[in-house]
Design a protein around this motif. Structure first.
Motif, mmCIF file in Angstrom:
data_model
loop_
_atom_site.group_PDB
_atom_site.id
_atom_site.type_symbol
_atom_site.label_atom_id
_atom_site.label_comp_id
_atom_site.label_asym_id
_atom_site.label_seq_id
_atom_site.Cartn_x
_atom_site.Cartn_y
_atom_site.Cartn_z
ATOM 1 N N VAL A 24 38.887 113.209 135.352
ATOM 2 C CA VAL A 24 38.141 114.144 134.529
ATOM 3 C C VAL A 24 36.382 114.338 134.004
ATOM 4 C CG1 VAL A 24 38.902 115.370 131.750
ATOM 5 C CG2 VAL A 24 40.841 115.083 134.249
ATOM 6 N N GLU A 25 36.366 113.099 133.571
ATOM 7 C CA GLU A 25 35.350 112.851 132.866
ATOM 8 C C GLU A 25 34.335 113.236 133.955
ATOM 9 O OE1 GLU A 25 34.247 108.933 132.224
ATOM 10 O OE2 GLU A 25 34.891 108.028 134.222
ATOM 11 N N GLY A 26 33.667 113.154 135.137
ATOM 12 C CA GLY A 26 33.233 114.269 135.892
ATOM 13 C C GLY A 26 33.153 115.144 135.717
ATOM 14 N N MET A 27 33.835 115.888 134.477
ATOM 15 C CA MET A 27 33.204 117.318 134.187
ATOM 16 C C MET A 27 32.483 117.266 133.383
ATOM 17 S SD MET A 27 36.414 119.515 135.338
ATOM 18 C CE MET A 27 37.491 118.116 136.007
ATOM 19 N N ARG A 36 35.683 111.494 123.218
ATOM 20 C CA ARG A 36 36.694 113.017 122.356
ATOM 21 C C ARG A 36 37.801 113.246 123.525
ATOM 22 N NH1 ARG A 36 32.640 115.485 120.157
ATOM 23 N NH2 ARG A 36 33.328 117.044 121.603
ATOM 24 N N THR A 37 37.696 113.820 124.090
ATOM 25 C CA THR A 37 38.770 114.060 125.416
ATOM 26 C C THR A 37 38.994 113.073 125.720
ATOM 27 O OG1 THR A 37 37.614 115.795 126.136
ATOM 28 C CG2 THR A 37 39.497 114.810 127.283
ATOM 29 N N ARG A 38 39.236 111.535 125.866
ATOM 30 C CA ARG A 38 40.303 110.461 126.082
ATOM 31 C C ARG A 38 40.780 109.959 124.673
ATOM 32 N NH1 ARG A 38 39.769 107.107 130.296
ATOM 33 N NH2 ARG A 38 40.578 104.451 129.527
ATOM 34 N N SER A 39 40.228 109.842 123.814
ATOM 35 C CA SER A 39 40.750 109.709 122.339
ATOM 36 C C SER A 39 42.186 110.881 121.812
ATOM 37 C CB SER A 39 40.249 109.775 121.240
ATOM 38 O OG SER A 39 40.588 109.783 120.434
ATOM 39 N N TYR A 40 41.937 112.261 122.644
ATOM 40 C CA TYR A 40 42.381 113.101 122.358
ATOM 41 C C TYR A 40 43.332 113.086 123.174
ATOM 42 C CZ TYR A 40 44.821 118.059 122.464
ATOM 43 O OH TYR A 40 46.001 118.818 122.513
#
Length: 60
Positions: A24-27, A36-40
């Motif tokens: 996901v983080e590549g996007m 933020r996305t990782r924390s969520y």
């Protein structure tokens, strides 16, 4: 349910999460949205009974 979770389970889940999140983080080009996305996602996948906050109307 929480008492059934042991440190080895957490380590295995964390490794699996890191592997999936790497896709996901590549996007996400900037660091802030990645954090933020990782924390969520960590919060959403956490083994807690209630995940939604109280309504502001119920506070007054």
């Amino acid at each position: 349910m929480l008492e059934d979770v042991v440190a080895e389970d957490v380590s295995a889940l964390r490794a699996g999460f890191d592997e999936v999140f790497a896709r996901v983080e590549g996007m996400l080009y900037r660091a802030e949205p990645r954090r933020r996305t990782r924390s969520y996602l960590t919060g959403v996948l956490a083994p807690v009974e209630r995940k939604n906050p109280k309504s502001p109307r119920g506070l007054g």
